[in-house]
Write a protein that holds these residues in place. Structure first.
Motif, PDB file in Angstrom:
ATOM      1  N   ASP A  25      44.034  50.471  39.977  1.00 51.54           N
ATOM      2  CA  ASP A  25      44.207  50.876  41.374  1.00 51.54           C
ATOM      3  C   ASP A  25      43.535  52.215  41.677  1.00 51.54           C
ATOM      4  OD1 ASP A  25      45.990  52.335  39.885  1.00 51.54           O
ATOM      5  OD2 ASP A  25      47.782  51.615  40.903  1.00 51.54           O
ATOM      6  N   GLY A  26      42.935  52.848  40.681  1.00 54.44           N
ATOM      7  CA  GLY A  26      42.186  54.078  40.925  1.00 54.44           C
ATOM      8  C   GLY A  26      40.689  53.867  40.999  1.00 54.44           C
ATOM      9  N   LEU A  27      40.240  52.620  40.917  1.00 55.91           N
ATOM     10  CA  LEU A  27      38.810  52.335  40.924  1.00 55.91           C
ATOM     11  C   LEU A  27      38.263  52.252  42.342  1.00 55.91           C
ATOM     12  CD1 LEU A  27      38.625  49.461  38.264  1.00 55.91           C
ATOM     13  CD2 LEU A  27      38.375  51.921  37.889  1.00 55.91           C
ATOM     14  N   SER A  28      36.949  52.384  42.437  1.00 53.80           N
ATOM     15  CA  SER A  28      36.278  52.125  43.703  1.00 53.80           C
ATOM     16  C   SER A  28      36.245  50.630  43.965  1.00 53.80           C
ATOM     17  CB  SER A  28      34.848  52.665  43.666  1.00 53.80           C
ATOM     18  OG  SER A  28      34.052  51.873  42.787  1.00 53.80           O
ATOM     19  N   GLY A  29      35.884  50.255  45.176  1.00 53.24           N
ATOM     20  CA  GLY A  29      35.830  48.838  45.522  1.00 53.24           C
ATOM     21  C   GLY A  29      34.878  48.062  44.637  1.00 53.24           C
ATOM     22  N   GLY A  30      33.702  48.616  44.381  1.00 54.54           N
ATOM     23  CA  GLY A  30      32.736  47.933  43.535  1.00 54.54           C
ATOM     24  C   GLY A  30      33.208  47.803  42.105  1.00 54.54           C
ATOM     25  N   GLU A  31      33.883  48.844  41.595  1.00 53.21           N
ATOM     26  CA  GLU A  31      34.413  48.788  40.233  1.00 53.21           C
ATOM     27  C   GLU A  31      35.527  47.750  40.123  1.00 53.21           C
ATOM     28  OE1 GLU A  31      33.644  53.455  38.924  1.00 53.21           O
ATOM     29  OE2 GLU A  31      35.475  52.881  39.984  1.00 53.21           O
ATOM     30  N   ARG A  32      36.381  47.670  41.139  1.00 53.25           N
ATOM     31  CA  ARG A  32      37.446  46.656  41.126  1.00 53.25           C
ATOM     32  C   ARG A  32      36.861  45.252  41.099  1.00 53.25           C
ATOM     33  NH1 ARG A  32      40.069  50.029  44.887  1.00 53.25           N
ATOM     34  NH2 ARG A  32      39.443  48.662  46.603  1.00 53.25           N
ATOM     35  N   GLN A  33      35.819  45.017  41.903  1.00 50.13           N
ATOM     36  CA  GLN A  33      35.233  43.682  41.923  1.00 50.13           C
ATOM     37  C   GLN A  33      34.617  43.324  40.578  1.00 50.13           C
ATOM     38  OE1 GLN A  33      36.912  42.346  44.437  1.00 50.13           O
ATOM     39  NE2 GLN A  33      35.123  41.080  44.770  1.00 50.13           N
ATOM     40  N   ARG A  34      34.000  44.297  39.917  1.00 52.39           N
ATOM     41  CA  ARG A  34      33.468  44.037  38.585  1.00 52.39           C
ATOM     42  C   ARG A  34      34.591  43.664  37.621  1.00 52.39           C
ATOM     43  NH1 ARG A  34      28.434  45.563  37.004  1.00 52.39           N
ATOM     44  NH2 ARG A  34      27.081  46.430  38.617  1.00 52.39           N
ATOM     45  N   ALA A  35      35.699  44.370  37.700  1.00 46.43           N
ATOM     46  CA  ALA A  35      36.829  44.065  36.827  1.00 46.43           C
ATOM     47  C   ALA A  35      37.397  42.676  37.122  1.00 46.43           C
ATOM     48  CB  ALA A  35      37.916  45.121  36.985  1.00 46.43           C
ATOM     49  N   LEU A  36      37.440  42.282  38.386  1.00 52.29           N
ATOM     50  CA  LEU A  36      37.961  40.966  38.739  1.00 52.29           C
ATOM     51  C   LEU A  36      37.019  39.858  38.275  1.00 52.29           C
ATOM     52  CD1 LEU A  36      39.401  41.673  42.298  1.00 52.29           C
ATOM     53  CD2 LEU A  36      40.653  41.427  40.153  1.00 52.29           C
ATOM     54  N   VAL A  37      35.717  40.117  38.316  1.00 51.92           N
ATOM     55  CA  VAL A  37      34.764  39.146  37.766  1.00 51.92           C
ATOM     56  C   VAL A  37      34.974  39.030  36.249  1.00 51.92           C
ATOM     57  CG1 VAL A  37      32.327  38.633  37.348  1.00 51.92           C
ATOM     58  CG2 VAL A  37      33.051  39.452  39.593  1.00 51.92           C
TER      59      VAL A  37
END
Length: 263
Positions: A142-154
């Protein structure tokens, strides 16, 4: 890391909610390894269709087939081994590290009480490396940027070892750089991808074929250069547009025109 690319077929899919029909006999196909985009205005049924494909919703009629097998006969775990979902964002991740979030993707391959073993941990590390996020493993999701979160979800989707990725507007709320990075990453993965997008230029640049929805029906399908015409955009979206071939990508490039141009 991923399974063998799945052949997806959606046949005569109908979905109803609160007495309303939201999908009217939708047909859709994605060949193994293809990136297929679903576009259309708000309320056209894009996300509803995607949720029927990955099993969050149960259609009133029609079928979803993975490699010719009716998805309704697979059960939850069997379906999760074939299709993984990349949502716009992830619920239930507050306080978890990126590694813990990505590890959730291993659950279809384990018993409920089973802990991660060495093979699971290796697959998580490989998935993080694949999406360029290994350095994020120990950070809070929950501390990541939007792009970092999407990478993690992928990455979480990849460790499910799916043959099909179902992505619901994965570029929503992302800066342009991250939009290009996330879609470029998905395009390079050895899977079949079904992506709901609202940005027609991104859909044109990254998808092999498009399905255009309006009012819960498919109104056009085919390669972006055939589908994204000025006439279709006017009819479906109600706006004027100029469509040309982009000189660098050779994909359709869409410029929206104001109703009352300056003089």
């Amino acid at each position: 890391m991923t399974g063998r690319p799945v052949e997806l077929a959606v046949e005569a899919l109908r979905y109803e909610a609160e007495g309303r029909t939201l999908l009217h006999g939708i047909g859709l196909a994605a060949r193994p390894g293809e990136t297929v985009g679903v576009v259309g205005p708000n309320g056209s049924g894009k996300t509803t269709l995607l949720r029927c494909v990955h099993g969050a919703l149960r259609p009133a009629a029609g079928r979803v087939l993975f490699d010719g097998v009716d998805a309704s006969a697979l059960g939850v775990r069997g379906r999760a081994r074939r299709v993984a979902v990349v949502p716009q964002d992830a619920a239930g991740t507050f306080g978890l590290t990126v590694r813990e979030v990505v590890s959730m993707g291993r659950s279809p391959h384990k018993r409920f009480w089973e802990q991660d073993g060495p093979d699971d941990r290796l697959r998580v590390t490989q998935a993080l490396e694949t999406v360029g996020a290994r350095g994020l493993a120990g950070r809070r999701f929950d501390g990541l940027s939007g792009g970092e979160r999407q990478r993690a979800l992928v990455a979480r989707a990849l460790v499910q070892e799916p043959g099909l990725l179902a992505l619901d507007e994965p570029t929503n709320h992302l800066d342009i750089r991250y939009q290009l990075e996330v879609l470029g990453l998905v395009r390079r993965l050895p899977v079949t991808s079904l992506i709901v997008l609202h940005d027609l230029n991104l859909a044109a640049a990254f998808c092999d074929r498009l399905y255009v929805l309006a009012g819960g029906r498919v109104v056009a399908q085919g390669p972006p250069a055939e589908v994204l015409t000025e006439e279709l955009i006017a009819e479906v979206y109600g706006v004027r547009a100029h469509v040309a071939v982009h000189p660098a990508t050779l994909a359709p490039s869409i410029v929206y025109l104001p109703e009352h141009p300056a003089v």
